[in-house]
Scaffold this active site. Structure first.
Site, mmCIF file in Angstrom:
data_model
loop_
_atom_site.group_PDB
_atom_site.id
_atom_site.type_symbol
_atom_site.label_atom_id
_atom_site.label_comp_id
_atom_site.label_asym_id
_atom_site.label_seq_id
_atom_site.Cartn_x
_atom_site.Cartn_y
_atom_site.Cartn_z
ATOM 1 N N ALA A 154 0.848 -1.194 0.000
ATOM 2 C CA ALA A 154 0.000 0.000 0.000
ATOM 3 C C ALA A 154 0.877 1.235 0.000
ATOM 4 O O ALA A 154 2.098 1.165 0.217
ATOM 5 C CB ALA A 154 -0.907 -0.007 1.227
ATOM 6 N N LYS A 155 0.235 2.362 -0.224
ATOM 7 C CA LYS A 155 0.938 3.645 -0.296
ATOM 8 C C LYS A 155 1.815 3.897 0.927
ATOM 9 O O LYS A 155 2.925 4.388 0.829
ATOM 10 C CB LYS A 155 -0.112 4.752 -0.389
ATOM 11 C CG LYS A 155 0.152 5.727 -1.501
ATOM 12 C CD LYS A 155 -0.924 6.809 -1.507
ATOM 13 C CE LYS A 155 -0.605 7.819 -2.581
ATOM 14 N NZ LYS A 155 -0.468 7.258 -3.915
ATOM 15 N N ARG A 156 1.269 3.516 2.097
ATOM 16 C CA ARG A 156 2.008 3.795 3.342
ATOM 17 C C ARG A 156 3.327 3.030 3.434
ATOM 18 O O ARG A 156 4.153 3.304 4.297
ATOM 19 C CB ARG A 156 1.129 3.494 4.569
ATOM 20 C CG ARG A 156 0.757 2.044 4.669
ATOM 21 C CD ARG A 156 0.008 1.695 5.940
ATOM 22 N NE ARG A 156 -0.386 0.298 5.877
ATOM 23 C CZ ARG A 156 -1.427 -0.167 5.213
ATOM 24 N NH1 ARG A 156 -2.224 0.667 4.569
ATOM 25 N NH2 ARG A 156 -1.707 -1.462 5.191
ATOM 26 N N ASP A 157 3.521 2.058 2.537
ATOM 27 C CA ASP A 157 4.762 1.284 2.579
ATOM 28 C C ASP A 157 5.953 2.052 2.025
ATOM 29 O O ASP A 157 7.072 1.533 2.061
ATOM 30 C CB ASP A 157 4.600 -0.036 1.813
ATOM 31 C CG ASP A 157 3.663 -0.985 2.542
ATOM 32 O OD1 ASP A 157 3.835 -1.123 3.763
ATOM 33 O OD2 ASP A 157 2.764 -1.552 1.905
#
Ligand code: GLU
Length: 311
Positions: A244-247
């Site tokens: 996900a983006k937060r990664d």
């Protein structure tokens, strides 16, 4: 050429992103695979933007720029699903004329409460509105509840054949064909569009495998050809969760900001598939679907991967 040669002049594979944001490495890898499956079997390769919901302004355009930057090409104009709604509604009308639909007034919450019942397939609609009397329907309409339209399924299960998963049997419930706001639902639109566009090869993430028996069954009801399927593994982060983006650096723009070139990103994707190559064209000659990894690709986006490819 592989055994699965395109079966006609209009035969096609496709990539069908939802324009909800930038494509991440997992989406890019799926796009690369869809392109490889199509091109290695002599098929056309189409792009369809699935914009019936979750649209972020500018996302579709950025997705196309990224695909082109990686060296993927496609045939004909990019199609937007939202412009094809007349076709979707015509298919829904055919099912309704055949007695195969019913209105459903359940809220999401009511369905969630009902499906926590111990039996029945996960997430399957329990059929609450299937056998309402005319009077009961009239009463619900009078309450002003927006009605979704569901399939009156004649089966509980359907079997499909997948290039990577083999025979796969899965639940078919009374799934939604048209949402309460009047928009065609994904499961209906994808079936109608693939058939209408001549798509006979569907390559996509294996998170969609459980929905596929529903779609294939629907194709059969509509007397449309069922495509060949290949559901490819997802990409997981270092913790084993869906990327996900937060990664971190998960989009092409992020990777470029880290100093990688598009060639290096292709090399990273190719490496995850067991190949050393830095363009899709270079991969094409060597692509062997039966040798694809069946396990999810695990990546820590914090690593800038050095694969010995010149930027
Ligand atoms: N639009 C869907 C997604 O981005 C993919 C649908 C499909 O490939 O059938 O998840």
């Amino acid at each position: 050429m592989l055994h699965d040669d395109a079966s006609g002049p209009r035969a096609a594979g496709r990539f069908a992103p939802s324009p909800s944001g930038d494509l991440h490495l997992g989406n890019l890898r799926t796009a690369l695979l869809a392109w490889l499956f199509a091109r290695s079997t002599g098929r056309r390769f189409l792009i369809r933007i699935e914009d019936l919901d979750r649209v972020r302004p500018g996302a579709a355009e950025r997705q196309l720029v990224d695909l082109a930057a990686l060296g993927l090409d496609w045939d004909g104009p990019v199609v937007r699903q939202s412009r094809r709604q007349a076709l979707h509604h015509a298919a829904i009308d055919r099912l309704t004329d055949a007695g195969l639909t019913y209105e459903c007034y359940c809220t999401r919450r009511e369905i969630q409460q009902a499906v926590t019942a111990p039996h029945g397939p996960l997430g399957a609609y329990p059929g609450t509105c299937r056998d309402l009397t005319d009077a009961e329907r009239a009463a619900r309409r009078a309450e002003g509840r927006p009605a979704a339209l569901r399939l009156r399924s004649q089966t509980k299960e359907f079997e499909i054949i997948d290039e990577l998963h083999g025979r796969y049997r899965g639940a078919v419930d009374d799934f939604v064909l048209r949402r309460g706001d009047g928009t065609p639902a994904y499961n209906l639109a994808v079936v109608v569009d693939d058939a209408d566009q001549g798509v006979d090869q569907v390559v996509r993430g294996d998170d969609l495998l459980p929905s596929t028996p529903r779609q294939a069954y629907l194709a059969e009801l509509l007397e449309l050809a069922i495509p060949r399927y290949a559901h490819v593994p997802l990409v997981l982060n270092a913790e084993g969760e869906r990327l996900a983006k937060r990664d971190g650096a998960v989009t092409l723009t992020d990777r470029i900001a880290l100093g990688e070139s598009p060639h290096q990103v292709v090399a990273l994707l190719a490496n995850s598939l067991g190949y050393a190559a830095d363009t899709p064209a270079e991969l094409l000659d060597r692509f062997r679907p039966d040798a694809l990894p069946r396990e999810p690709w695990r990546i820590d986006p914090a690593d800038v991967v050095q694969l010995g490819v010149d930027p």
